[in-house]
Design a protein around this motif. Structure first.
Motif, PDB file in Angstrom:
ATOM      1  N   THR A 151       0.824  -1.201   0.000  1.00  0.00           N
ATOM      2  CA  THR A 151       0.000   0.000   0.000  1.00  0.00           C
ATOM      3  C   THR A 151       0.860   1.254   0.000  1.00  0.00           C
ATOM      4  OG1 THR A 151      -0.198  -0.104   2.420  1.00  0.00           O
ATOM      5  CG2 THR A 151      -1.958  -1.116   1.128  1.00  0.00           C
ATOM      6  N   GLU A 152       2.153   1.079  -0.254  1.00  0.00           N
ATOM      7  CA  GLU A 152       3.022   2.236  -0.467  1.00  0.00           C
ATOM      8  C   GLU A 152       2.835   2.711  -1.905  1.00  0.00           C
ATOM      9  OE1 GLU A 152       6.910   0.818   0.403  1.00  0.00           O
ATOM     10  OE2 GLU A 152       6.521   0.576   2.564  1.00  0.00           O
ATOM     11  N   THR A 153       2.849   4.025  -2.099  1.00  0.00           N
ATOM     12  CA  THR A 153       2.578   4.567  -3.431  1.00  0.00           C
ATOM     13  C   THR A 153       3.585   4.058  -4.464  1.00  0.00           C
ATOM     14  OG1 THR A 153       3.844   6.557  -2.870  1.00  0.00           O
ATOM     15  CG2 THR A 153       1.452   6.640  -2.561  1.00  0.00           C
ATOM     16  N   SER A 154       4.844   3.864  -4.056  1.00  0.00           N
ATOM     17  CA  SER A 154       5.855   3.401  -5.012  1.00  0.00           C
ATOM     18  C   SER A 154       5.512   2.001  -5.532  1.00  0.00           C
ATOM     19  CB  SER A 154       7.239   3.393  -4.353  1.00  0.00           C
ATOM     20  OG  SER A 154       7.248   2.545  -3.216  1.00  0.00           O
ATOM     21  N   TRP A 155       5.001   1.135  -4.654  1.00  0.00           N
ATOM     22  CA  TRP A 155       4.656  -0.226  -5.078  1.00  0.00           C
ATOM     23  C   TRP A 155       3.451  -0.197  -6.014  1.00  0.00           C
ATOM     24  CZ3 TRP A 155       0.598  -3.586  -5.231  1.00  0.00           C
ATOM     25  CH2 TRP A 155       0.889  -4.935  -5.449  1.00  0.00           C
ATOM     26  N   ILE A 156       2.445   0.615  -5.682  1.00  0.00           N
ATOM     27  CA  ILE A 156       1.234   0.676  -6.496  1.00  0.00           C
ATOM     28  C   ILE A 156       1.533   1.269  -7.868  1.00  0.00           C
ATOM     29  CG2 ILE A 156      -1.054   1.711  -6.669  1.00  0.00           C
ATOM     30  CD1 ILE A 156      -1.279   1.485  -3.643  1.00  0.00           C
ATOM     31  N   VAL A 157       2.378   2.309  -7.909  1.00  0.00           N
ATOM     32  CA  VAL A 157       2.761   2.886  -9.203  1.00  0.00           C
ATOM     33  C   VAL A 157       3.500   1.850 -10.038  1.00  0.00           C
ATOM     34  CG1 VAL A 157       4.246   4.584 -10.330  1.00  0.00           C
ATOM     35  CG2 VAL A 157       2.810   5.273  -8.407  1.00  0.00           C
ATOM     36  N   ALA A 158       4.445   1.135  -9.410  1.00  0.00           N
ATOM     37  CA  ALA A 158       5.198   0.107 -10.137  1.00  0.00           C
ATOM     38  C   ALA A 158       4.271  -0.991 -10.661  1.00  0.00           C
ATOM     39  CB  ALA A 158       6.276  -0.485  -9.232  1.00  0.00           C
ATOM     40  N   ARG A 159       3.299  -1.405  -9.855  1.00  0.00           N
ATOM     41  CA  ARG A 159       2.363  -2.439 -10.288  1.00  0.00           C
ATOM     42  C   ARG A 159       1.483  -1.934 -11.437  1.00  0.00           C
ATOM     43  NH1 ARG A 159       0.436  -7.390  -8.440  1.00  0.00           N
ATOM     44  NH2 ARG A 159       2.626  -7.510  -7.807  1.00  0.00           N
ATOM     45  N   SER A 160       1.050  -0.694 -11.379  1.00  0.00           N
ATOM     46  CA  SER A 160       0.206  -0.138 -12.437  1.00  0.00           C
ATOM     47  C   SER A 160       0.968  -0.050 -13.754  1.00  0.00           C
ATOM     48  CB  SER A 160      -0.294   1.254 -12.013  1.00  0.00           C
ATOM     49  OG  SER A 160      -1.021   1.193 -10.807  1.00  0.00           O
ATOM     50  N   LEU A 161       2.209   0.459 -13.715  1.00  0.00           N
ATOM     51  CA  LEU A 161       3.024   0.526 -14.923  1.00  0.00           C
ATOM     52  C   LEU A 161       3.293  -0.868 -15.469  1.00  0.00           C
ATOM     53  CD1 LEU A 161       5.597   3.236 -13.789  1.00  0.00           C
ATOM     54  CD2 LEU A 161       3.790   3.544 -15.488  1.00  0.00           C
ATOM     55  N   ARG A 162       3.544  -1.807 -14.564  1.00  0.00           N
ATOM     56  CA  ARG A 162       3.799  -3.182 -14.975  1.00  0.00           C
ATOM     57  C   ARG A 162       2.580  -3.787 -15.659  1.00  0.00           C
ATOM     58  NH1 ARG A 162       2.876  -8.592 -11.918  1.00  0.00           N
ATOM     59  NH2 ARG A 162       0.849  -7.660 -12.359  1.00  0.00           N
ATOM     60  N   ASN A 163       1.377  -3.513 -15.142  1.00  0.00           N
ATOM     61  CA  ASN A 163       0.157  -4.031 -15.766  1.00  0.00           C
ATOM     62  C   ASN A 163       0.035  -3.552 -17.205  1.00  0.00           C
ATOM     63  OD1 ASN A 163      -0.436  -5.314 -13.383  1.00  0.00           O
ATOM     64  ND2 ASN A 163      -2.113  -3.955 -12.799  1.00  0.00           N
ATOM     65  N   GLY A 164       0.340  -2.283 -17.417  1.00  0.00           N
ATOM     66  CA  GLY A 164       0.305  -1.760 -18.770  1.00  0.00           C
ATOM     67  C   GLY A 164       1.340  -2.411 -19.661  1.00  0.00           C
ATOM     68  N   ALA A 165       2.546  -2.600 -19.120  1.00  0.00           N
ATOM     69  CA  ALA A 165       3.618  -3.218 -19.888  1.00  0.00           C
ATOM     70  C   ALA A 165       3.260  -4.648 -20.284  1.00  0.00           C
ATOM     71  CB  ALA A 165       4.914  -3.195 -19.076  1.00  0.00           C
ATOM     72  N   ILE A 166       2.683  -5.393 -19.348  1.00  0.00           N
ATOM     73  CA  ILE A 166       2.328  -6.783 -19.639  1.00  0.00           C
ATOM     74  C   ILE A 166       1.301  -6.856 -20.763  1.00  0.00           C
ATOM     75  CG2 ILE A 166       1.087  -8.770 -18.701  1.00  0.00           C
ATOM     76  CD1 ILE A 166       2.522  -8.234 -16.045  1.00  0.00           C
ATOM     77  N   SER A 167       0.318  -5.957 -20.754  1.00  0.00           N
ATOM     78  CA  SER A 167      -0.686  -5.990 -21.820  1.00  0.00           C
ATOM     79  C   SER A 167      -0.040  -5.780 -23.186  1.00  0.00           C
ATOM     80  CB  SER A 167      -1.765  -4.928 -21.562  1.00  0.00           C
ATOM     81  OG  SER A 167      -1.242  -3.619 -21.699  1.00  0.00           O
ATOM     82  N   ALA A 168       0.948  -4.882 -23.259  1.00  0.00           N
ATOM     83  CA  ALA A 168       1.629  -4.639 -24.533  1.00  0.00           C
ATOM     84  C   ALA A 168       2.499  -5.833 -24.927  1.00  0.00           C
ATOM     85  CB  ALA A 168       2.478  -3.372 -24.435  1.00  0.00           C
ATOM     86  N   ILE A 169       3.161  -6.434 -23.948  1.00  0.00           N
ATOM     87  CA  ILE A 169       4.022  -7.585 -24.241  1.00  0.00           C
ATOM     88  C   ILE A 169       3.202  -8.745 -24.795  1.00  0.00           C
ATOM     89  CG2 ILE A 169       5.450  -9.363 -23.165  1.00  0.00           C
ATOM     90  CD1 ILE A 169       6.447  -7.180 -21.231  1.00  0.00           C
TER      91      ILE A 169
END
Length: 324
Positions: free
Chosen positions: A235-253
């Motif tokens: 629930t730290e903002t850095s973890w949530i931001v990283a997870r959100s960016l990762r979700n986008g990256a996975i969809s493109a991959i």
């Protein structure tokens, strides 16, 4: 040469079980026991077994904890060691083991070692698959926040289930609470999950995407949640931001793997650009509905993550388990 999978222990009569629950574990021996206890409390008449996949072949804390648990409870199951690190490797080890040792298995379920199943979990998941006549059924992973920020982010898309109602759905996205027919595994063939996703996640989404191309169908059971213990660091903002960016990256991959050539590349870029263009409007709506500007920017982060993936910038959140 170290084998890819080592079957360490077998408990009970495996040849008659109809459902197999596969449970990967990595350095959570205490919570693993809690997960196993929740499986032992299942209210179902279906004979089932549990396959525990230890993914730490150095400490082997999960293997030892699972072995002691099976010996104490006399439950049916198998303990294996998946020597290659990564969640895809662990899943593959468990699914291959279930196919090999459980000839009467009709359905395979998945739960993670940071989750707890409700007593009706197996019955509702398998029953829904049978009722809907689908090959996969997913269920909610409800976060149980350990940190003080949990209430702030409970409505963030990274924590909210993809569907709200039981029924057929177009696709699934997570393996933390799922059941699939045996036929899926036999048709898709091992290795089921692509180990290129071992440390970024998304191997399950890629698997579902490939399964859909083969004609397999999907459903959802909102009445069969698992409770996911969510540590404060998530629930730290850095973890949530990283997870959100990762979700986008996975969809493109995943899209890049499905479509090759110049035209597919152009189509993917246009989709990413369109998502970025509309993301401010989606952000306003999501921020208004949740009362949080930070939650609102999730769709912007998805679009940015897609572009980052084109340049190989993908966060391997599972590479450092102590930070995940």
């Amino acid at each position: 040469m170290t084998p890819r999978v080592t079957v360490e222990h077998l408990f009970g009569a495996l040849d008659t079980v109809e459902a197999v629950v596969t449970l990967p574990t990595f350095r959570r021996p205490d919570h693993l026991i809690r997960t196993l206890d929740s499986l032992a409390a299942q209210t179902t008449t279906r004979p089932f077994a549990i396959v525990v996949m230890e993914n730490d072949d150095e400490r082997l804390e999960g293997r030892d904890a699972a072995r002691a648990w099976f010996e104490h409870t006399d439950r049916t199951g198998i303990v294996v060691v998946a020597h290659e690190r990564g969640n895809c490797s662990a899943y593959n080890a468990g699914w291959e083991t279930a196919l090999r040792h459980c000839p009467a298995m009709t359905h395979l379920l998945v739960i993670d070692d940071d989750e707890l199943a409700i007593p009706e979990w197996i019955e509702r998941m398998v029953g829904t698959a049978e009722k809907l006549n689908v090959d996969f059924v997913g269920g909610p992973q409800k976060p149980v926040f350990e940190g003080e920020n949990g209430a702030r982010f409970a409505r963030h898309p990274v924590f909210v289930p993809h569907y709200a109602e039981t029924g057929r759905v177009p696709l699934l996205f997570s393996s933390g609470n799922v059941v699939m027919r045996r036929q899926v595994l036999e048709t898709m063939g091992a290795p089921f999950l692509d180990t290129a996703f071992n440390f970024i996640g998304g191997g399950d989404s890629d698997f579902y995407s490939r399964a859909k191309e083969r004609g397999f169908t999907f459903g959802w059971c909102s009445e069969a949640p698992v409770m996911e213990t969510t540590p404060a660091r998530r629930t730290e903002t850095s973890w949530i931001v990283a997870r959100s960016l990762r979700n986008g990256a996975i969809s493109a991959i995943i899209e890049r793997r499905r479509g090759k050539g110049r035209s597919a590349w152009v189509k993917r870029q246009l989709k990413s650009a369109a998502l970025l263009a509309v993301s401010p409007f989606r952000a306003l709506r999501l921020g208004w509905n949740t009362g949080s500007a930070f939650i609102g920017i999730y769709h912007m982060q998805i679009a940015v993550g897609r572009f980052m993936a084109e340049f190989g910038q993908v966060n391997e959140q599972y590479r450092r388990p102590e930070q995940n």
